[in-house]
Design a protein around this motif. Structure first.
Motif, PDB file in Angstrom:
ATOM      1  N   UNK A  68       0.587   7.348 -11.597  1.00 37.39           N
ATOM      2  CA  UNK A  68      -0.002   6.637 -10.459  1.00 37.39           C
ATOM      3  C   UNK A  68       1.049   5.746  -9.794  1.00 37.39           C
ATOM      4  N   UNK A  69       1.814   5.033 -10.622  1.00 42.65           N
ATOM      5  CA  UNK A  69       2.841   4.120 -10.093  1.00 42.65           C
ATOM      6  C   UNK A  69       3.921   4.864  -9.315  1.00 42.65           C
ATOM      7  N   UNK A  70       4.220   6.097  -9.742  1.00 40.15           N
ATOM      8  CA  UNK A  70       5.274   6.881  -9.087  1.00 40.15           C
ATOM      9  C   UNK A  70       4.928   7.249  -7.648  1.00 40.15           C
ATOM     10  N   UNK A  71       3.676   7.112  -7.270  1.00 45.13           N
ATOM     11  CA  UNK A  71       3.247   7.488  -5.917  1.00 45.13           C
ATOM     12  C   UNK A  71       3.646   6.457  -4.858  1.00 45.13           C
ATOM     13  N   UNK A  72       3.904   5.217  -5.281  1.00 40.46           N
ATOM     14  CA  UNK A  72       4.046   4.152  -4.276  1.00 40.46           C
ATOM     15  C   UNK A  72       5.172   3.169  -4.596  1.00 40.46           C
ATOM     16  N   UNK A  73       5.503   2.343  -3.575  1.00 37.57           N
ATOM     17  CA  UNK A  73       6.529   1.295  -3.722  1.00 37.57           C
ATOM     18  C   UNK A  73       5.911  -0.034  -4.139  1.00 37.57           C
ATOM     19  N   UNK A  74       4.643  -0.224  -3.748  1.00 38.83           N
ATOM     20  CA  UNK A  74       3.975  -1.515  -3.947  1.00 38.83           C
ATOM     21  C   UNK A  74       2.580  -1.274  -4.523  1.00 38.83           C
ATOM     22  N   UNK A  75       2.144  -2.187  -5.413  1.00 34.10           N
ATOM     23  CA  UNK A  75       0.804  -2.089  -5.992  1.00 34.10           C
ATOM     24  C   UNK A  75      -0.024  -3.318  -5.605  1.00 34.10           C
ATOM     25  N   UNK A  76      -1.231  -3.069  -5.110  1.00 35.26           N
ATOM     26  CA  UNK A  76      -2.164  -4.145  -4.765  1.00 35.26           C
ATOM     27  C   UNK A  76      -3.474  -3.922  -5.520  1.00 35.26           C
ATOM     28  N   UNK A  77      -3.921  -4.943  -6.242  1.00 34.47           N
ATOM     29  CA  UNK A  77      -5.237  -4.872  -6.888  1.00 34.47           C
ATOM     30  C   UNK A  77      -6.234  -5.628  -6.013  1.00 34.47           C
ATOM     31  N   UNK A  78      -7.213  -4.903  -5.486  1.00 36.38           N
ATOM     32  CA  UNK A  78      -8.269  -5.538  -4.701  1.00 36.38           C
ATOM     33  C   UNK A  78      -9.641  -5.186  -5.282  1.00 36.38           C
TER      34      UNK A  78
END
Length: 397
Positions: free
Chosen positions: A135-145
């Motif tokens: 999942x992390x490999x898909x993006x540059x930034x992680x936001x928990x909302x």
């Protein structure tokens, strides 16, 4: 508690993974019956789109238990997002499979991708490291909302944060709002401060009650959990729901309330029924005289009057759990009357998610409450004084 702030991240033209809580109720035809949780996520999504981000959205729906189940597909959520955002929403037919990975890789600035139900992956609820990494490999930034699931140590909520440093992860606007609101409520309430606590079981609310007692001035108990207290007081509760293994705990809570000078209210009358059904025969009885084979399914009118009198001077109300079986019209009157009184008061009124949020929405009072939390279990754990697993990595040390 200060959280990593989305506004302080360098988001421009980045690929952003946003964990949302789109666990919305559906009717029998598969239509969304309440889209509050989807609407609550729009501020964070739009903020990222305004920074020319490519946005990847992930959520669960229901409890498919790690298996693909069409009943829990997020396709209806994609349609509702399209209506609300007035933008195309690309839908991935899997979570970390070929379709999701290829679409995430090809995603351009200002495009939105919604992954299929994250709980179709068995590893999600086990906080599986391999799934978190994918999942992390898909993006540059992680936001928990996704406040509603931040009390769960799941891959998309907890495990994924290990792959983003403080410059590349943050809380979304909704999560920050919930944490800030509950923080102020528990630590700096305007007094008198009352808690209305209902629902079916004491066990689910036990720690919250213990933690709330030193902070509140009054507690009003309703729902099935009231009968554990009433039985401990020696009342005849018939066939009402009771947790015999928690009778001693119920006594300790009542003793602690007395010691702290907290007014502790219990039902004085109930609507009893001969069976748990809409077509049951029902009658009004005092809380001390429920017939042997009957069960209490709602608070009675004398209790409603008592509770209204007790609530008349309070300045802050926290409500978690209905007063009866509100899903059946016959046993919804107590909850409805208390809801109308709370909504009409001048107090700051906070509804702690879950069934209580559903109740006030059903009777059209959601706009009259000061704040409705999007998470029942998460709000309870905050009240218990816990730091949520999904929030811990986002706290500024």
């Amino acid at each position: 508690m200060e959280l990593l702030n989305i506004k302080k991240l360098d988001l421009e033209k980045k690929k952003v993974f946003i964990r949302c809580d789109f666990n919305v109720p559906m009717d029998e035809f598969g239509n969304i019956s309440d889209d509050r949780r989807i609407r609550s996520a729009l501020a964070t999504i739009n903020f990222c789109l305004d920074q020319d981000c490519a946005v990847i959205l992930a959520s669960h729906l229901g409890r498919p238990e790690g298996k693909v189940n069409e009943k829990y597909s997020l396709i209806p959520v994609a349609r509702r997002l399209h209506q609300l955002l007035k933008r195309d929403v690309i839908f991935a037919s899997d979570v970390v499979g070929e379709d999701a990975v290829s679409k995430a890789s090809a995603l351009k600035a200002t495009e939105i991708l919604l992954l299929e139900n994250i709980r179709f992956e068995a590893g999600e609820t086990n906080d599986d490291e391999e799934l978190s990494k994918k999942l992390a490999a898909m993006a540059d930034v992680y936001i928990n909302d996704a406040f509603g699931v931040s009390h769960r140590a799941h891959s998309s909520v907890h495990g994924i944060t290990k792959y983003f440093d403080d410059e590349h992860r943050a809380a979304g606007f909704l999560l920050e709002k919930e944490i800030t609101f509950f923080g102020k409520l528990i630590n700096e309430p305007v007094r008198p401060f009352a808690a209305i606590v209902g629902g079916s079981k004491v066990s689910g609310k036990l720690e919250a009650l213990v933690n709330l007692l030193p902070k509140v001035d009054k507690v009003f108990i309703g729902g099935g959990m009231a009968f554990t207290f009433l039985k401990q007081m020696g009342y005849n509760i018939g066939a009402s729901l009771v947790e015999d293994d928690l009778l001693d705990d119920a006594q300790k809570i009542m003793d602690e309330a007395k010691k702290l000078g907290v007014k502790f209210y219990l039902p004085v009358d109930v609507v009893a029924a001969d069976k748990f059904a809409e077509d049951a025969v029902s009658k009004l009885v005092t809380a001390q005289e429920i017939p042997d084979d009957w069960m209490g399914l709602d608070i009675g009118p004398a209790t409603v009057r008592l509770y209204r009198e007790g609530l008349s001077d309070v300045q802050t109300v926290l409500w978690n759990g209905p007063m009866g079986v509100y899903e059946m019209d016959k046993f919804a009157r107590g909850s409805s009357k208390i809801a109308h009184f709370v909504a009409d008061s001048y107090a700051t009124t906070v509804v702690g998610g879950g069934d209580t949020a559903d109740l006030v929405q059903r009777i059209g009072l959601d706009e009259e409450m000061s704040f409705i939390s999007t998470g029942g279990g998460a709000s309870l754990e905050l009240l218990e004084g816990k730091i949520l697993p999904g929030v811990l990595p986002l706290i500024i040390q």
